[in-house]
Design a protein around this motif. Structure first.
Motif, PDB file in Angstrom:
ATOM      1  N   ASP A   8     128.464  75.239 132.602  1.00  7.74           N
ATOM      2  CA  ASP A   8     129.754  76.471 132.353  1.00  7.74           C
ATOM      3  C   ASP A   8     129.455  78.012 133.851  1.00  7.74           C
ATOM      4  OD1 ASP A   8     130.519  79.397 131.404  1.00  7.74           O
ATOM      5  OD2 ASP A   8     129.096  79.779 129.777  1.00  7.74           O
ATOM      6  N   CYS A   9     130.306  78.184 134.104  1.00  4.34           N
ATOM      7  CA  CYS A   9     130.168  79.329 135.680  1.00  4.34           C
ATOM      8  C   CYS A   9     129.612  80.863 134.370  1.00  4.34           C
ATOM      9  CB  CYS A   9     131.407  79.451 135.573  1.00  4.34           C
ATOM     10  SG  CYS A   9     132.419  77.259 136.381  1.00  4.34           S
ATOM     11  N   ASN A  75     142.248  88.826 139.318  1.00  2.58           N
ATOM     12  CA  ASN A  75     143.161  88.239 139.660  1.00  2.58           C
ATOM     13  C   ASN A  75     142.949  86.390 139.076  1.00  2.58           C
ATOM     14  OD1 ASN A  75     144.648  86.502 142.240  1.00  2.58           O
ATOM     15  ND2 ASN A  75     143.486  87.092 143.571  1.00  2.58           N
ATOM     16  N   TYR A  76     143.995  86.619 138.465  1.00  2.00           N
ATOM     17  CA  TYR A  76     143.547  85.147 137.376  1.00  2.00           C
ATOM     18  C   TYR A  76     144.288  83.883 138.308  1.00  2.00           C
ATOM     19  CZ  TYR A  76     142.627  88.294 133.861  1.00  2.00           C
ATOM     20  OH  TYR A  76     142.063  89.003 133.066  1.00  2.00           O
ATOM     21  N   GLU A  84     139.872  75.586 138.767  1.00  6.72           N
ATOM     22  CA  GLU A  84     140.209  73.105 139.300  1.00  6.72           C
ATOM     23  C   GLU A  84     139.331  72.935 140.221  1.00  6.72           C
ATOM     24  OE1 GLU A  84     143.885  73.046 140.091  1.00  6.72           O
ATOM     25  OE2 GLU A  84     144.978  74.146 138.589  1.00  6.72           O
ATOM     26  N   ARG A  85     138.316  74.097 141.001  1.00  3.27           N
ATOM     27  CA  ARG A  85     137.813  73.292 142.393  1.00  3.27           C
ATOM     28  C   ARG A  85     137.022  73.365 141.468  1.00  3.27           C
ATOM     29  NH1 ARG A  85     139.117  76.234 147.771  1.00  3.27           N
ATOM     30  NH2 ARG A  85     141.284  76.291 147.678  1.00  3.27           N
ATOM     31  N   VAL A  86     135.951  73.792 141.261  1.00  5.83           N
ATOM     32  CA  VAL A  86     135.164  73.826 140.204  1.00  5.83           C
ATOM     33  C   VAL A  86     134.454  72.313 139.017  1.00  5.83           C
ATOM     34  CG1 VAL A  86     132.757  74.829 138.352  1.00  5.83           C
ATOM     35  CG2 VAL A  86     133.606  75.910 140.095  1.00  5.83           C
ATOM     36  N   MET A  87     136.586  72.465 138.031  1.00 10.60           N
ATOM     37  CA  MET A  87     135.648  70.777 137.145  1.00 10.60           C
ATOM     38  C   MET A  87     136.027  69.825 138.038  1.00 10.60           C
ATOM     39  SD  MET A  87     135.735  72.185 134.743  1.00 10.60           S
ATOM     40  CE  MET A  87     136.050  74.130 134.397  1.00 10.60           C
ATOM     41  N   GLU A  98     135.394  66.837 129.633  1.00 14.02           N
ATOM     42  CA  GLU A  98     136.293  68.419 128.667  1.00 14.02           C
ATOM     43  C   GLU A  98     136.020  69.212 129.288  1.00 14.02           C
ATOM     44  OE1 GLU A  98     136.222  70.309 124.349  1.00 14.02           O
ATOM     45  OE2 GLU A  98     135.533  68.213 124.109  1.00 14.02           O
ATOM     46  N   VAL A  99     137.532  69.786 129.746  1.00 13.72           N
ATOM     47  CA  VAL A  99     137.624  71.493 129.836  1.00 13.72           C
ATOM     48  C   VAL A  99     137.909  71.907 128.748  1.00 13.72           C
ATOM     49  CG1 VAL A  99     138.852  73.166 131.267  1.00 13.72           C
ATOM     50  CG2 VAL A  99     138.345  70.210 132.399  1.00 13.72           C
ATOM     51  N   TYR A 100     137.320  73.165 128.541  1.00 17.20           N
ATOM     52  CA  TYR A 100     136.963  73.417 127.517  1.00 17.20           C
ATOM     53  C   TYR A 100     137.562  74.755 127.604  1.00 17.20           C
ATOM     54  CZ  TYR A 100     135.865  75.686 123.495  1.00 17.20           C
ATOM     55  OH  TYR A 100     135.210  76.353 122.295  1.00 17.20           O
ATOM     56  N   SER A 101     137.132  75.586 128.561  1.00 19.03           N
ATOM     57  CA  SER A 101     137.762  77.131 129.178  1.00 19.03           C
ATOM     58  C   SER A 101     137.714  77.004 130.601  1.00 19.03           C
ATOM     59  CB  SER A 101     137.032  78.125 127.889  1.00 19.03           C
ATOM     60  OG  SER A 101     135.865  78.266 129.191  1.00 19.03           O
ATOM     61  N   ILE A 102     138.426  78.024 131.294  1.00 22.40           N
ATOM     62  CA  ILE A 102     138.741  77.868 132.427  1.00 22.40           C
ATOM     63  C   ILE A 102     137.022  78.492 133.300  1.00 22.40           C
ATOM     64  CG2 ILE A 102     138.641  80.586 132.355  1.00 22.40           C
ATOM     65  CD1 ILE A 102     140.351  80.940 134.783  1.00 22.40           C
ATOM     66  N   ASP A 103     136.126  77.793 132.213  1.00 18.54           N
ATOM     67  CA  ASP A 103     134.735  78.153 132.757  1.00 18.54           C
ATOM     68  C   ASP A 103     133.875  77.696 132.268  1.00 18.54           C
ATOM     69  OD1 ASP A 103     134.407  79.772 130.662  1.00 18.54           O
ATOM     70  OD2 ASP A 103     133.022  81.873 131.632  1.00 18.54           O
TER      71      ASP A 103
END
Length: 423
Positions: A8-9, A75-76, A84-87, A98-103
């Motif tokens: 989690d970010c 700034n979405y 996307e870079r983190v994932m 599994e990308v669960y959410s944006i962070d």
């Protein structure tokens, strides 16, 4: 034996701002929602001076003056690209992700030949920070729910230092459950937490000791699955191939209330165009459309109304001209004069892959030229910048346009916003 990690970010939106503006480090920072409405992300320093999540911006002005709180417009575009870079970095560390959410991202660690999972996850944490600039915390558990719980403790416990492994230390699970309020358990909402409190269930550990019959009666099968996961019984598997969306929505609150049909018309046109673009990116078509607009429900001194119109799309389509035409037709049929509108939007429904669309004798054949036009428009906007080619001349200073008085540049997605280094 199943082993999951949740990465989690930390304070994600604020962290994205700090990557490109190091002057924000160590200072209280809050990122505001659309139209600079309320706080949606807070730095640790902002939390320390008492900035609540969801607090309206106007109520934060005293903290700006007393503590130097810095308010950033959201700034979405930047946050989506940084996500996307983190994932993409995380995907290199595990066979399943599994990308669960944006962070947030779940990793499947089962079967990895790693002697010390905690040390390995610290390596993940350091790599993500070094390659993207984003700080993350990692929770490891025998189920996804325990991994989520471990992640929460990894963030708040100084001893954990950003990583907590409950899978490798089963003896820690009971203590972790007892330290977690039931309202903080993944999948337990405010209503369920209230029911639990009435029956003396205050912590996650208390919940694991409750009778299955009471849990099923109070919280249904979903609640029972959550409790089973807290007990260490894996129920939720990694969702590496999410199913197609059934709906997509594009809506926004206006910077100012508007009364003129032309302003709401322009807003709906913009939202319909964006919604069509979104489903084309996922290779889907829509079989129906809903358009809506409503007044400011917090202004009880003004007359209230909620407009809604449903329009069928036959055959299903992702063509921007067709979606816009349907949305405008729906707005025109539902429109009522004499009201101050605060929000509008477009929802595309009955999404399906084009290959699965049933054909009938009365539907017009596919239009290759229209499909080629949409592909060309999407290609130009993808290469040269979102919104470069669109439909209609929409004034940038229209009263419904989003307010964003302190938005950072799109450092990673726009050539004109690239950071400049001076020797």
């Amino acid at each position: 034996m199943a082993v999951y990690a949740l990465v989690d970010c930390n304070n994600f939106y604020v962290s994205c701002e700090r990557v490109f503006n190091p002057a924000l480090e160590g200072k209280p920072v809050a990122v505001l929602s659309n139209n600079d409405g309320c706080a949606v992300s807070r730095s640790a320093e902002a939390k320390a001076i008492g900035v609540p999540m969801g607090e309206p911006a106007f109520k934060l002005r005293p903290l700006v003056e007393r503590h130097g709180l810095i308010l950033q417009s959201s700034n979405y575009t930047l946050y989506g690209d940084m996500s996307e870079r983190v994932m993409s970095v995380l995907a290199t560390f595990a066979p399943g992700a599994e990308v669960y959410s944006i962070d947030e991202c779940f990793l499947d660690l089962d079967g990895l030949a790693v002697p010390d999972l905690a040390a390995w996850c610290r390596h993940i944490r350091a790599t993500v920070k070094r390659w993207t600039g984003i700080p993350v915390s990692v929770g490891i558990g025998g189920t996804k729910t325990l991994a989520k719980l471990a992640n929460r403790l990894a963030k708040t416990s100084p001893r954990a230092n950003g990583v907590l492994d409950l899978a490798g230390h089963p003896g820690w699970v009971e203590a972790a459950l007892k330290r977690t309020p039931v309202r903080e358990v993944w999948g337990i909402g405010r209503n369920y937490a209230g029911h639990c409190g009435l029956h003396g269930i205050l912590t996650a550990y208390d919940l694991t000791q409750a009778e299955d019959g009471w849990i099923r009666k109070t919280m249904g099968a979903v609640g029972l699955r959550t409790v089973m996961e807290l007990r260490g019984i894996p129920v939720h598997t990694l969702d590496t191939e999410p199913s197609d969306k059934q709906t997509t929505c594009c809506s926004r609150s206006f910077a100012e209330t508007v009364t003129a049909y032309e302003h709401v018309h322009d807003a709906v046109l913009t939202f319909a165009s964006r919604a069509a673009e979104k489903i084309r990116a996922e290779t889907l078509v829509a079989g129906a459309l809903q358009v809506f607009a409503y007044t400011d429900r917090f202004r009880r001194d003004q007359p209230q109304i909620s407009l809604n119109a449903m329009v069928r799309l036959s055959p299903p389509t992702s063509s921007t001209p067709r979606v816009i035409a349907a949305a405008i037709a729906g707005l025109r049929s539902a429109w009522r004069e004499g009201y101050a509108y605060k929000k509008a939007g477009v929802i595309l429904l009955d999404l399906v892959n084009p290959a699965n669309v049933p054909r009938d004798l009365f539907s017009p054949p596919p239009n290759p030229r229209g499909q080629a036009l949409m592909a060309a428009v999407d290609g130009l906007n993808g290469r040269l910048g979102k919104g470069l080619v669109g439909y209609g001349l929409i004034p940038k200073d229209a009263p419904w346009q989003m307010r964003c008085g302190n938005r950072s540049p799109n450092y990673t997605t726009a050539w004109t916003d690239l950071p400049v280094a001076r020797a």
